[in-house]
Design a protein around this motif. Sequence first.
Motif, PDB file in Angstrom:
ATOM      1  N   MET A  14       8.376  40.859  28.154  1.00  0.00           N
ATOM      2  CA  MET A  14       8.786  40.269  26.888  1.00  0.00           C
ATOM      3  C   MET A  14       9.620  39.027  27.155  1.00  0.00           C
ATOM      4  SD  MET A  14      12.279  40.866  26.722  1.00  0.00           S
ATOM      5  CE  MET A  14      12.449  40.422  24.998  1.00  0.00           C
ATOM      6  N   HIS A  15       9.701  38.179  26.132  1.00  0.00           N
ATOM      7  CA  HIS A  15      10.482  36.950  26.243  1.00  0.00           C
ATOM      8  C   HIS A  15      10.951  36.575  24.852  1.00  0.00           C
ATOM      9  CE1 HIS A  15      11.215  32.580  26.461  1.00  0.00           C
ATOM     10  NE2 HIS A  15      11.512  32.788  27.735  1.00  0.00           N
ATOM     11  N   TYR A  16      12.261  36.282  24.747  1.00  0.00           N
ATOM     12  CA  TYR A  16      12.800  35.827  23.472  1.00  0.00           C
ATOM     13  C   TYR A  16      13.678  34.610  23.702  1.00  0.00           C
ATOM     14  CZ  TYR A  16      15.534  35.434  19.213  1.00  0.00           C
ATOM     15  OH  TYR A  16      16.130  34.939  18.071  1.00  0.00           O
ATOM     16  N   GLY A  17      13.422  33.554  22.938  1.00  0.00           N
ATOM     17  CA  GLY A  17      14.258  32.360  22.985  1.00  0.00           C
ATOM     18  C   GLY A  17      14.982  32.189  21.672  1.00  0.00           C
ATOM     19  N   ALA A  18      16.314  32.136  21.727  1.00  0.00           N
ATOM     20  CA  ALA A  18      17.096  32.061  20.493  1.00  0.00           C
ATOM     21  C   ALA A  18      16.904  30.734  19.772  1.00  0.00           C
ATOM     22  CB  ALA A  18      18.574  32.294  20.795  1.00  0.00           C
ATOM     23  N   SER A  19      16.783  29.629  20.513  1.00  0.00           N
ATOM     24  CA  SER A  19      16.640  28.330  19.861  1.00  0.00           C
ATOM     25  C   SER A  19      15.312  28.205  19.125  1.00  0.00           C
ATOM     26  CB  SER A  19      16.782  27.199  20.891  1.00  0.00           C
ATOM     27  OG  SER A  19      15.783  27.316  21.887  1.00  0.00           O
ATOM     28  N   SER A  20      14.253  28.766  19.705  1.00  0.00           N
ATOM     29  CA  SER A  20      12.942  28.725  19.050  1.00  0.00           C
ATOM     30  C   SER A  20      12.753  29.875  18.071  1.00  0.00           C
ATOM     31  CB  SER A  20      11.834  28.782  20.103  1.00  0.00           C
ATOM     32  OG  SER A  20      11.877  30.013  20.810  1.00  0.00           O
ATOM     33  N   GLU A  21      13.633  30.901  18.165  1.00  0.00           N
ATOM     34  CA  GLU A  21      13.509  32.122  17.351  1.00  0.00           C
ATOM     35  C   GLU A  21      12.110  32.718  17.493  1.00  0.00           C
ATOM     36  OE1 GLU A  21      14.811  31.246  13.338  1.00  0.00           O
ATOM     37  OE2 GLU A  21      16.904  31.568  13.929  1.00  0.00           O
ATOM     38  N   ARG A  22      11.623  32.743  18.733  1.00  0.00           N
ATOM     39  CA  ARG A  22      10.276  33.254  19.020  1.00  0.00           C
ATOM     40  C   ARG A  22      10.374  34.444  19.966  1.00  0.00           C
ATOM     41  NH1 ARG A  22       8.209  28.979  21.208  1.00  0.00           N
ATOM     42  NH2 ARG A  22       7.294  28.200  19.257  1.00  0.00           N
ATOM     43  N   LEU A  23       9.793  35.562  19.563  1.00  0.00           N
ATOM     44  CA  LEU A  23       9.724  36.766  20.387  1.00  0.00           C
ATOM     45  C   LEU A  23       8.283  36.969  20.828  1.00  0.00           C
ATOM     46  CD1 LEU A  23      10.866  39.430  21.578  1.00  0.00           C
ATOM     47  CD2 LEU A  23      10.428  40.476  19.337  1.00  0.00           C
ATOM     48  N   GLN A  24       8.088  37.147  22.142  1.00  0.00           N
ATOM     49  CA  GLN A  24       6.749  37.373  22.687  1.00  0.00           C
ATOM     50  C   GLN A  24       6.739  38.704  23.419  1.00  0.00           C
ATOM     51  OE1 GLN A  24       4.972  33.586  24.347  1.00  0.00           O
ATOM     52  NE2 GLN A  24       7.103  32.922  24.239  1.00  0.00           N
TER      53      GLN A  24
ATOM     54  N   SER B 298      -5.381  43.567  27.231  1.00  0.00           N
ATOM     55  CA  SER B 298      -4.018  43.144  26.930  1.00  0.00           C
ATOM     56  C   SER B 298      -3.994  42.179  25.758  1.00  0.00           C
ATOM     57  CB  SER B 298      -3.381  42.469  28.151  1.00  0.00           C
ATOM     58  OG  SER B 298      -3.408  43.299  29.287  1.00  0.00           O
ATOM     59  N   GLU B 299      -2.849  42.143  25.098  1.00  0.00           N
ATOM     60  CA  GLU B 299      -2.604  41.155  24.045  1.00  0.00           C
ATOM     61  C   GLU B 299      -1.146  40.748  24.069  1.00  0.00           C
ATOM     62  OE1 GLU B 299      -3.912  41.281  20.028  1.00  0.00           O
ATOM     63  OE2 GLU B 299      -5.746  42.389  20.501  1.00  0.00           O
ATOM     64  N   LEU B 300      -0.922  39.499  23.736  1.00  0.00           N
ATOM     65  CA  LEU B 300       0.430  38.990  23.587  1.00  0.00           C
ATOM     66  C   LEU B 300       0.705  38.820  22.105  1.00  0.00           C
ATOM     67  CD1 LEU B 300       2.978  37.888  25.047  1.00  0.00           C
ATOM     68  CD2 LEU B 300       1.965  35.611  24.828  1.00  0.00           C
ATOM     69  N   LEU B 301       1.683  39.559  21.603  1.00  0.00           N
ATOM     70  CA  LEU B 301       2.075  39.455  20.209  1.00  0.00           C
ATOM     71  C   LEU B 301       3.217  38.455  20.103  1.00  0.00           C
ATOM     72  CD1 LEU B 301       2.130  43.233  19.173  1.00  0.00           C
ATOM     73  CD2 LEU B 301       0.180  41.668  19.354  1.00  0.00           C
ATOM     74  N   ILE B 302       3.078  37.480  19.215  1.00  0.00           N
ATOM     75  CA  ILE B 302       4.078  36.432  19.046  1.00  0.00           C
ATOM     76  C   ILE B 302       4.655  36.525  17.638  1.00  0.00           C
ATOM     77  CG2 ILE B 302       4.531  33.958  19.107  1.00  0.00           C
ATOM     78  CD1 ILE B 302       2.166  33.666  21.013  1.00  0.00           C
ATOM     79  N   PHE B 303       5.972  36.670  17.577  1.00  0.00           N
ATOM     80  CA  PHE B 303       6.681  36.751  16.301  1.00  0.00           C
ATOM     81  C   PHE B 303       7.555  35.511  16.162  1.00  0.00           C
ATOM     82  CE2 PHE B 303       5.860  41.013  17.852  1.00  0.00           C
ATOM     83  CZ  PHE B 303       5.354  41.678  16.750  1.00  0.00           C
ATOM     84  N   GLU B 304       7.354  34.767  15.118  1.00  0.00           N
ATOM     85  CA  GLU B 304       8.089  33.529  14.886  1.00  0.00           C
ATOM     86  C   GLU B 304       9.197  33.739  13.848  1.00  0.00           C
ATOM     87  OE1 GLU B 304       7.551  30.938  16.651  1.00  0.00           O
ATOM     88  OE2 GLU B 304       5.448  30.898  17.284  1.00  0.00           O
ATOM     89  N   GLY B 305      10.214  32.860  13.928  1.00  0.00           N
ATOM     90  CA  GLY B 305      11.258  32.856  12.914  1.00  0.00           C
ATOM     91  C   GLY B 305      12.152  34.075  12.919  1.00  0.00           C
ATOM     92  N   LEU B 306      12.402  34.633  14.113  1.00  0.00           N
ATOM     93  CA  LEU B 306      13.258  35.826  14.214  1.00  0.00           C
ATOM     94  C   LEU B 306      14.642  35.435  14.724  1.00  0.00           C
ATOM     95  CD1 LEU B 306      11.098  38.678  15.798  1.00  0.00           C
ATOM     96  CD2 LEU B 306      11.762  38.411  13.416  1.00  0.00           C
TER      97      LEU B 306
END
Length: 386
Positions: A243-253, A213-221
């Motif tokens: 999956m998890h997305y936080g609008a305040s952090s703009e981070r998608l995991q 497994s791997e967790l891909l983290i996308f920042e600034g989205l």
Amino acid sequence: MHVRSGRHSQPFQGLPVRETSTLSAPSRHHYEARGLDLPAEERIVETRQQLIESCRELDGAGRASVLVGDGQHLRHRLDGAVVLRTEGLHRIVSIDRHSGLVRAEAGVRWRDFQDALHAEGLSAGGYALQPSTATLGGLLARFRPGPKTLGMGSLRDGCVALSAFSPESGSYDYLVAPRKAAGPDLRYLFIGAEGRHGPILEATLVARRPLESELLIFEGLPLSEALGLLEAIYRAGLRWQWMHYGASSERLQIALSAPGALLRGQIRWIEANLRLPDAHLEVEALRARRRWLEDRHPARRAYSRAERASGLWCTARALENPPLDRSTPGVDDLTITAFTPDRVELVVEHHAPLDVPMPGVIARWPLRQNLPLVSFTAAPTGTEAS
């Protein structure tokens, strides 16, 4: 949690809590920390037979009863009701490492369930993020609108068998196998029904052997870009563990899991056709991140931010036109915990009423909603919560 108003057409008129409640300070704190009313009476049940007998007794007496684990998804007031606390129903009954079938009592907390699987070399990583202290029965019985999403983290679709009880019709058991000997499949009278037919007692879920497994983290989205990336991955036929997305952090995991070569191929396709991840986490770090997120799950009723939050189910299009994001008046943050183009599950944190016209909304309600028990008098039924 299971709420019943009894057999009678008139609502149960309990005495004021201050006159009837004998709750200890720790018990009172349990309710106060979750923004719940104090019940008129509290009983601790430690076996399924005790729970069944209490349900029969209270239903026969026409008294309102509420089954409470941790209280995450409870939407009805407790004042005037008898609470049946289920912390004692915490046994993992059996784990079959070969078939991946895990049978557990309904009071088992989600964190404990995962830890038991991990100790046996199995994983619940294929299920979406859940509040860490929520109980298994509460998670299964809570209302979750929309179609089945097998393979996309749905806990209810991973439940292959359960035991439940209804004061009207008695005990119900749906067996894992053989199917033809199991009788009619009435699981969905209890799964997602908020206890309207009675409490879930035990459930059998499918676990899996851990894969690479791997967790891909996308920042600034920004939200619009995160939705576009999720839809592109979904349309390509790739299925994440969670999956998890936080609008305040703009981070998608996005957690991906597959046999090694296939997993690497999926990651290469995302990198070549969509976007390069800003970070990768492997198995142990991925598991630690999941635990951290579930401890801070926005649907946890004891989590401070849940007090000003609403659960929302809608289509992906409903978030775009008109846009619902942090620029929307009164909105502080949004957290997406499950996604398909036809059903996005998110929590909206807001400091003002959420008066946004959204034609694609399937359902929404405040996480700390306290509906009166009299709503059940027309048809004596119940509500399940963890």
